[in-house]
Scaffold this active site. Structure first.
Site, PDB file in Angstrom:
ATOM      1  N   GLY A 114       2.634  -1.230   4.231  1.00 21.15           N
ATOM      2  CA  GLY A 114       2.782   0.176   3.876  1.00 21.15           C
ATOM      3  C   GLY A 114       4.242   0.532   3.639  1.00 21.15           C
ATOM      4  N   GLY A 115       4.870   1.100   4.646  1.00 17.10           N
ATOM      5  CA  GLY A 115       6.232   1.616   4.535  1.00 17.10           C
ATOM      6  C   GLY A 115       7.221   0.666   3.868  1.00 17.10           C
ATOM      7  N   GLU A 134      -6.914   5.241   7.277  1.00 17.17           N
ATOM      8  CA  GLU A 134      -6.583   6.639   6.984  1.00 17.17           C
ATOM      9  C   GLU A 134      -7.721   7.315   6.220  1.00 17.17           C
ATOM     10  OE1 GLU A 134      -2.787   5.805   5.187  1.00 17.17           O
ATOM     11  OE2 GLU A 134      -2.036   5.183   7.146  1.00 17.17           O
ATOM     12  N   ASN A 137       0.880  -1.169   0.000  1.00 13.74           N
ATOM     13  CA  ASN A 137       0.000   0.000   0.000  1.00 13.74           C
ATOM     14  C   ASN A 137       0.915   1.215   0.000  1.00 13.74           C
ATOM     15  OD1 ASN A 137      -1.829   2.036   0.459  1.00 13.74           O
ATOM     16  ND2 ASN A 137      -2.255   1.466   2.587  1.00 13.74           N
ATOM     17  N   TRP A 138       1.048   1.809  -1.167  1.00 16.60           N
ATOM     18  CA  TRP A 138       2.012   2.915  -1.298  1.00 16.60           C
ATOM     19  C   TRP A 138       1.539   4.195  -0.621  1.00 16.60           C
ATOM     20  CZ3 TRP A 138       4.401   3.041  -6.944  1.00 16.60           C
ATOM     21  CH2 TRP A 138       5.088   1.833  -7.159  1.00 16.60           C
ATOM     22  N   GLU A 169      -6.049  -4.494  10.122  1.00 15.56           N
ATOM     23  CA  GLU A 169      -4.972  -3.545  10.433  1.00 15.56           C
ATOM     24  C   GLU A 169      -5.287  -2.787  11.716  1.00 15.56           C
ATOM     25  OE1 GLU A 169      -2.697  -2.494   6.545  1.00 15.56           O
ATOM     26  OE2 GLU A 169      -4.338  -1.076   6.809  1.00 15.56           O
TER      27      GLU A 169
HETATM   28  P1  PGA Z   1       2.563   0.248   7.543  1.00 14.91           P
HETATM   29  O1  PGA Z   1       1.141   0.520   6.832  1.00 14.91           O
HETATM   30  O2  PGA Z   1       3.034  -1.098   7.033  1.00 14.91           O
HETATM   31  O3  PGA Z   1       3.434   1.374   7.123  1.00 14.91           O
HETATM   32  O4  PGA Z   1       2.302   0.207   9.007  1.00 14.91           O
HETATM   33  C1  PGA Z   1       0.217  -0.504   6.636  1.00 14.91           C
HETATM   34  C2  PGA Z   1      -1.045   0.043   6.013  1.00 14.91           C
HETATM   35  O5  PGA Z   1      -1.492   1.130   6.428  1.00 14.91           O
HETATM   36  O6  PGA Z   1      -1.614  -0.577   5.112  1.00 14.91           O
END
Ligand code: PGA
Length: 248
Positions: free
Chosen positions: A233-234, A96, A9-10, A166
């Protein structure tokens, strides 16, 4: 046996030219035929990323989508635009989007129905805040997200869906849920799907864990019986993503 699905997930990262470079870097690193690999990218990157990913095992997903086909919805992106661009997945209801863009279980549900109508596989996110976890209402909250999110979705459609668990307190914080915490909730989500539908649907649906997944934590997490991969994500923006995809 459910095939693992590991998605990046960019978020709001990578300009189109940066995106193409990242795909070129990651292409040889994420080549694992045992796993479905999906890059969920900003709308403006979808077409260049799909182009750059051609001939590889990388599938491309959007990070959001509107619940109408077309019309006066300035700034939104429609399912028709996604399917025409060859996009097969869409992340829906990320925390988010719920927090900053007022997404609700009801709008997520409308988007779920729309995605299925157009043959796009939704990756529907759910997860509790730290306060909810401390108050002991984690599963009450997640059940509500899942039950409303799947209203009107048929069992056959649900079998193809992906749910990403999540915990909000683990996203971008470097604080991964323990393997036990992640497995426990993913198992309960599967039980919730069995209640809504039946055992066969619960057995088929894929449930990811997301929240600070990295190359170190991925192997244990993905070895759990109810965790069918991750939403990352990251770490999906770095060569480390190759290690996560090849976690075994
Ligand atoms: P993260 O993000 O791996 O940077 O914690 C995960 C996401 O929000 O899908």
């Amino acid at each position: 046996m459910r095939k693992k699905i590991i998605a990046g997930n960019w978020k709001m990262n990578m300009t189109p030219s940066e995106a193409v470079k990242l795909v070129e870097t990651l292409k040889p690193l994420v080549n694992n035929p045992d796993v479905d690999v999906v890059f969920c990218v900003p709308a403006i990157d979808l077409i260049p990323v799909a182009e750059a990913a051609k001939g590889s095992n990388i599938q491309v997903g959007a990070e959001n989508m509107y619940f109408e086909d077309k019309g006066a919805y300035t700034g939104e992106i429609s399912p028709l635009m996604l399917t025409d661009a060859g996009i097969k997945y869409v992340v829906l209801g990320h925390s988010e989007r719920r927090e900053y863009f007022a997404e609700t279980n009801e709008t997520v549900n409308k988007k779920m129905l729309k995605a299925f109508e157009h043959g796009i596989t939704p990756i529907m996110c759910c997860g509790e805040s730290l306060q909810q976890r401390e108050q002991g209402v984690t599963m009450d909250f997640i059940r509500q997200q899942v039950k409303v999110g799947f209203l009107g979705v048929t069992a056959d459609q649900a079998k193809t869906a992906v749910i990403a668990y999540e915990p909000i307190w683990a996203i971008g914080t470097g604080k991964t849920a323990t393997t036990e915490q992640a497995q426990e909730v993913c198992k309960d989500i599967r039980a919730c799907i069995a209640e809504i539908y039946d055992a066969a649907t619960a057995e088929a649906i894929r449930i990811q864990y997301g929240g600070s997944v990295n190359a170190e934590t991925a192997p244990d997490l993905f070895a759990q019986p109810d965790i069918d991969g991750g939403l990352v994500g990251g770490a999906s923006l770095k060569p480390d993503f190759g290690k996560i995809v090849n976690y075994k």
